[in-house]
Design a protein around this motif. Structure first.
Motif, PDB file in Angstrom:
ATOM      1  N   SER A   1       0.858  -1.193  -0.031  1.00  0.00           N
ATOM      2  CA  SER A   1       0.078   0.079  -0.141  1.00  0.00           C
ATOM      3  C   SER A   1       0.956   1.324   0.024  1.00  0.00           C
ATOM      4  N   GLU A   2       0.783   1.961  -1.124  1.00  0.00           N
ATOM      5  CA  GLU A   2       1.557   3.297  -1.199  1.00  0.00           C
ATOM      6  C   GLU A   2       0.858   4.142   0.036  1.00  0.00           C
ATOM      7  N   GLU A   3      -0.325   4.226   0.131  1.00  0.00           N
ATOM      8  CA  GLU A   3      -0.926   5.087   1.098  1.00  0.00           C
ATOM      9  C   GLU A   3      -0.368   4.858   2.451  1.00  0.00           C
ATOM     10  N   ILE A   4      -0.211   3.612   2.777  1.00  0.00           N
ATOM     11  CA  ILE A   4       0.148   3.442   4.258  1.00  0.00           C
ATOM     12  C   ILE A   4       1.711   3.697   4.376  1.00  0.00           C
ATOM     13  N   LEU A   5       2.390   3.216   3.469  1.00  0.00           N
ATOM     14  CA  LEU A   5       4.222   3.457   3.354  1.00  0.00           C
ATOM     15  C   LEU A   5       4.327   5.045   3.555  1.00  0.00           C
ATOM     16  N   THR A   6       3.518   5.682   2.693  1.00  0.00           N
ATOM     17  CA  THR A   6       3.812   7.131   2.915  1.00  0.00           C
ATOM     18  C   THR A   6       3.191   7.759   3.859  1.00  0.00           C
ATOM     19  N   THR A   7       2.175   7.452   4.360  1.00  0.00           N
ATOM     20  CA  THR A   7       1.631   7.992   5.628  1.00  0.00           C
ATOM     21  C   THR A   7       2.803   7.790   6.774  1.00  0.00           C
ATOM     22  N   PHE A   8       3.122   6.749   6.951  1.00  0.00           N
ATOM     23  CA  PHE A   8       3.995   6.175   8.107  1.00  0.00           C
ATOM     24  C   PHE A   8       5.419   6.270   7.788  1.00  0.00           C
ATOM     25  N   ASP A   9       6.062   6.996   6.613  1.00  0.00           N
ATOM     26  CA  ASP A   9       7.338   7.117   6.096  1.00  0.00           C
ATOM     27  C   ASP A   9       8.104   5.756   6.234  1.00  0.00           C
ATOM     28  N   ILE A  10       7.431   4.736   5.603  1.00  0.00           N
ATOM     29  CA  ILE A  10       8.109   3.328   5.645  1.00  0.00           C
ATOM     30  C   ILE A  10       8.771   3.184   4.260  1.00  0.00           C
TER      31      ILE A  10
END
Length: 207
Positions: free
Chosen positions: A190-199
């Protein structure tokens, strides 16, 4: 065909022929290191020795092959499966820096942060899960927050087994969903999750 299973209570190897008949099976229990979270005393932290777990799977495989009367060269395929939510972190050299079962709740506080940041409904829409407290996303955020070392690769336990067997970093989709980093509908990270939590996406293997 050889199936390796890293379950919550132990490791198992089962050998089948092409008709699905079980030719050999061996199981060995394993144990975890357990401690209490200093910040949240009711939260239990569990981890395991990756080399010890690997040795157990190897012993089970040798015993099952012997029981089945099968030579290693006659094996045509190997599959790996494991407990949901269990994961392993590797450093840049491929060495395990953390290995935890589905019992490990050390990321409880980070799970609360995930829910408050993205919202339970949105998490469910993306991942099919709503409470991330024992999922790898929370444990990775805990690991990063507490400065436990650099994580170069995040693998589910079954994908770690595949890596140990082949040296290939890959993710099998049905258990990748248990990371809470996976877009269930898109069948991708998930690009959204990775971006949101800076992963960084670089720590996640090819699906």
């Amino acid at each position: 065909f050889v199936a390796l299973d890293a379950g919550t209570g132990g490791g198992k190897c089962v050998i089948f022929d092409a008709t699905g008949t079980v030719l050999g099976a061996q199981r060995e229990p394993w144990s975890y290191e357990m401690s209490f979270n200093a910040d949240v005393p009711f939260v239990k932290e569990f981890s395991f020795s990756a080399p010890a777990f690997w040795d157990i799977l190897c012993r089970c495989t040798r015993a099952a092959l012997q029981q089945a009367g099968i030579a290693p060269g006659d094996v045509v395929g190997v599959a790996a499966t494991s407990q949901r939510e269990g994961c392993v972190f590797l450093d840049a050299h491929g060495t395990e820096v953390y290995a935890g079962p589905n019992l490990d709740a050390r990321g409880f506080a980070e799970g609360l942060e995930v829910v408050s940041t993205l919202g339970g409904d949105r998490l469910y829409q993306i991942t099919g899960h709503s409470a991330p407290f024992i999922f790898p996303i929370a444990r990775y955020l805990w690991f990063r927050k507490h400065g436990k070392g650099a994580v170069a690769h995040l693998l589910m336990i079954n994908d770690w087994i595949t890596y140990r067997l082949s040296g290939e970093l890959s993710a099998e989709p049905s258990n990748a969903t248990e990371s809470m980093l996976f877009d269930l509908r898109g069948r991708c990270w998930s690009e959204e999750i990775l971006t949101t939590f800076d992963i960084p996406a670089s720590i996640l293997p090819l699906v």
